[in-house]
Write a protein that holds these residues in place. Sequence first.
Motif, PDB file in Angstrom:
ATOM      1  N   ILE A   1       0.836  -1.198   0.000  1.00  0.00           N
ATOM      2  CA  ILE A   1       0.000   0.000   0.000  1.00  0.00           C
ATOM      3  C   ILE A   1       0.874   1.252   0.000  1.00  0.00           C
ATOM      4  O   ILE A   1       0.654   2.186  -0.779  1.00  0.00           O
ATOM      5  CB  ILE A   1      -0.960  -0.015   1.211  1.00  0.00           C
ATOM      6  CG1 ILE A   1      -1.998  -1.126   1.046  1.00  0.00           C
ATOM      7  CG2 ILE A   1      -1.637   1.341   1.381  1.00  0.00           C
ATOM      8  CD1 ILE A   1      -2.868  -1.361   2.272  1.00  0.00           C
TER       9      ILE A   1
ATOM     10  N   LEU B   1       2.701   1.752  -3.417  1.00  0.00           N
ATOM     11  CA  LEU B   1       1.815   2.218  -4.479  1.00  0.00           C
ATOM     12  C   LEU B   1       1.317   3.641  -4.222  1.00  0.00           C
ATOM     13  O   LEU B   1       1.166   4.429  -5.172  1.00  0.00           O
ATOM     14  CB  LEU B   1       0.634   1.257  -4.640  1.00  0.00           C
ATOM     15  CG  LEU B   1       1.004  -0.127  -5.180  1.00  0.00           C
ATOM     16  CD1 LEU B   1      -0.234  -1.021  -5.244  1.00  0.00           C
ATOM     17  CD2 LEU B   1       1.650  -0.035  -6.555  1.00  0.00           C
ATOM     18  N   GLN B   2       1.067   3.979  -2.997  1.00  0.00           N
ATOM     19  CA  GLN B   2       0.605   5.334  -2.697  1.00  0.00           C
ATOM     20  C   GLN B   2       1.680   6.369  -2.987  1.00  0.00           C
ATOM     21  O   GLN B   2       1.388   7.457  -3.491  1.00  0.00           O
ATOM     22  CB  GLN B   2       0.211   5.444  -1.218  1.00  0.00           C
ATOM     23  CG  GLN B   2      -1.101   4.820  -0.845  1.00  0.00           C
ATOM     24  CD  GLN B   2      -1.340   4.881   0.662  1.00  0.00           C
ATOM     25  OE1 GLN B   2      -0.405   4.956   1.462  1.00  0.00           O
ATOM     26  NE2 GLN B   2      -2.601   4.840   1.066  1.00  0.00           N
ATOM     27  N   ARG B   3       2.923   6.055  -2.651  1.00  0.00           N
ATOM     28  CA  ARG B   3       3.964   7.090  -2.646  1.00  0.00           C
ATOM     29  C   ARG B   3       4.867   7.081  -3.865  1.00  0.00           C
ATOM     30  O   ARG B   3       5.427   8.116  -4.219  1.00  0.00           O
ATOM     31  CB  ARG B   3       4.807   6.930  -1.386  1.00  0.00           C
ATOM     32  CG  ARG B   3       4.029   7.132  -0.102  1.00  0.00           C
ATOM     33  CD  ARG B   3       4.907   6.976   1.121  1.00  0.00           C
ATOM     34  NE  ARG B   3       6.056   7.884   1.044  1.00  0.00           N
ATOM     35  CZ  ARG B   3       7.188   7.711   1.716  1.00  0.00           C
ATOM     36  NH1 ARG B   3       7.346   6.668   2.497  1.00  0.00           N
ATOM     37  NH2 ARG B   3       8.167   8.567   1.604  1.00  0.00           N
ATOM     38  N   ARG B   4       5.021   5.917  -4.500  1.00  0.00           N
ATOM     39  CA  ARG B   4       6.042   5.819  -5.545  1.00  0.00           C
ATOM     40  C   ARG B   4       5.479   5.566  -6.938  1.00  0.00           C
ATOM     41  O   ARG B   4       6.220   5.658  -7.919  1.00  0.00           O
ATOM     42  CB  ARG B   4       7.017   4.687  -5.194  1.00  0.00           C
ATOM     43  CG  ARG B   4       7.643   4.780  -3.793  1.00  0.00           C
ATOM     44  CD  ARG B   4       8.583   5.979  -3.634  1.00  0.00           C
ATOM     45  NE  ARG B   4       9.675   5.971  -4.587  1.00  0.00           N
ATOM     46  CZ  ARG B   4      10.819   5.301  -4.438  1.00  0.00           C
ATOM     47  NH1 ARG B   4      11.006   4.535  -3.357  1.00  0.00           N
ATOM     48  NH2 ARG B   4      11.768   5.378  -5.346  1.00  0.00           N
ATOM     49  N   PHE B   5       4.213   5.222  -7.058  1.00  0.00           N
ATOM     50  CA  PHE B   5       3.603   4.904  -8.347  1.00  0.00           C
ATOM     51  C   PHE B   5       2.313   5.690  -8.525  1.00  0.00           C
ATOM     52  O   PHE B   5       1.760   6.237  -7.570  1.00  0.00           O
ATOM     53  CB  PHE B   5       3.268   3.408  -8.426  1.00  0.00           C
ATOM     54  CG  PHE B   5       4.455   2.493  -8.519  1.00  0.00           C
ATOM     55  CD1 PHE B   5       5.105   2.077  -7.355  1.00  0.00           C
ATOM     56  CD2 PHE B   5       4.919   2.032  -9.740  1.00  0.00           C
ATOM     57  CE1 PHE B   5       6.204   1.227  -7.426  1.00  0.00           C
ATOM     58  CE2 PHE B   5       6.009   1.178  -9.815  1.00  0.00           C
ATOM     59  CZ  PHE B   5       6.657   0.778  -8.660  1.00  0.00           C
ATOM     60  N   VAL B   6       1.836   5.711  -9.759  1.00  0.00           N
ATOM     61  CA  VAL B   6       0.451   6.110 -10.024  1.00  0.00           C
ATOM     62  C   VAL B   6      -0.281   4.796 -10.319  1.00  0.00           C
ATOM     63  O   VAL B   6      -0.084   4.198 -11.379  1.00  0.00           O
ATOM     64  CB  VAL B   6       0.338   7.071 -11.229  1.00  0.00           C
ATOM     65  CG1 VAL B   6      -1.138   7.350 -11.522  1.00  0.00           C
ATOM     66  CG2 VAL B   6       1.082   8.368 -10.936  1.00  0.00           C
ATOM     67  N   PRO B   7      -1.087   4.309  -9.372  1.00  0.00           N
ATOM     68  CA  PRO B   7      -1.718   3.003  -9.550  1.00  0.00           C
ATOM     69  C   PRO B   7      -3.026   3.125 -10.326  1.00  0.00           C
ATOM     70  O   PRO B   7      -3.847   4.015 -10.068  1.00  0.00           O
ATOM     71  CB  PRO B   7      -1.994   2.554  -8.106  1.00  0.00           C
ATOM     72  CG  PRO B   7      -2.151   3.835  -7.344  1.00  0.00           C
ATOM     73  CD  PRO B   7      -1.342   4.885  -8.045  1.00  0.00           C
TER      74      PRO B   7
ATOM     75  N   LEU C   1       7.807  -4.663  -7.692  1.00  0.00           N
ATOM     76  CA  LEU C   1       7.662  -3.211  -7.552  1.00  0.00           C
ATOM     77  C   LEU C   1       9.012  -2.574  -7.274  1.00  0.00           C
ATOM     78  O   LEU C   1       9.360  -1.528  -7.846  1.00  0.00           O
ATOM     79  CB  LEU C   1       6.674  -2.882  -6.421  1.00  0.00           C
ATOM     80  CG  LEU C   1       5.195  -3.177  -6.690  1.00  0.00           C
ATOM     81  CD1 LEU C   1       4.360  -2.895  -5.448  1.00  0.00           C
ATOM     82  CD2 LEU C   1       4.677  -2.379  -7.873  1.00  0.00           C
TER      83      LEU C   1
END
Lengths: 82, 311
Positions: free
Chosen positions: B14, B17-23, B86
């Motif tokens: 979580i 994905l929240q901080r390092r990607f655009v999910p 990831l």
Amino acid sequence: MASFAPFALSVVALLAPTGGEPPPPLTGADVARLHRELLPTRAEPWETIGWRVDLLAARDEAIRSKRPLFLWAMNGHPLGCV
Amino acid sequence: MLDRASSFADKDVIELLQRRFVPVALDVWYEERRQDAAGEFFRKVVFQREGLTPGRTTQGFYAFAPDGALLEGWNHRGVDRLKERLKAALDEWKPGAAAALTGAVDSRFDRTLPAGARIVEVRARITDAKWPEPEDEFRRIMQRATSLDHLWLLAEEIESLRAGRFPPALARRIARFHCIDNTRGEPPLWEPEEVVRCEVTLAPGTGRAKDATVDGVIALRSADGTRRYDARIGGSVEFTGDALARFDLAIRGTFAGGGEYTCHPPPGDFTLAIVFRLVAPAADGSLPAASRVPPQGARWLDDYLGRVAGR
């Protein structure tokens, strides 16, 4: 005094749903209980991730924010049916 | 639901994905077919995955750059693999330029909520069954899973409810597209001739002036005789002024059988319960991401909305 229990059980058996018989009506209490059991009361962990559902809009955001994209792709929407 | 309950419930995943990607999450049924910039970009990304050739399912997980260069792509679930991939993607990632993608949207696959329609959250669960002992954690999750879908209520149907009548088209949509066991995967839907009985009524409530009570019977039989559902629907509908305020329904009944993608149903008869609740927008008018996903049945939009004669 004769017990009414065998008679009561027979009545219940006769009334019990068989193949094709509709179930009994749902009361307001039944509906409320099912809502309590099946509906979450707060956001579930996967929901906190902040999923986008538009690929090109997500791509534009990734360009602006200088981040890579992560795609979760399924047959049936991953945030929906499956 | 397996991934929602496992990989995407992991706190490390979580945070990544929240901080390092655009999910982003998508249904490949649309993306494989649409002939527009979004579909072309989707296919450009996924077909870089090793071993993926046209004709095979494109479902899976993909980390990629905005220019479409694939960083990591795979199709096996598991939280440890997800974390590893990831992190590998982030090691490979270098920000770079990417041209804008424009062009008309392929209208055949546009699923915009009709004007005046409202979205209803739909959850289903098998509440009583003779389950065998689960073989592994994924099987255990499936046995307890609660599915998620959405129902679209059309403006004219809301008007009918306000006038005190449960519209037959809405009852048929609920029966054909939402009385489904979608707790283990994509379920088969019901054809019109498989709706044996669908009688739903609306009666004035005995409580507050503007609420009404729903009651009805739904009976469904698959043409091949392998699947059936005998259920009762109940609940209440409430208006505040002219606005629909509550659409609290439940369906409960006896189900039997499965489908090609909903393997391993419980043996024999089991109890399937389904609940419906109106989705309320946030204070800023936004909707949760999941509720912006069209109903599974909306793949066949005209049929779903009751616009195909005889269906």
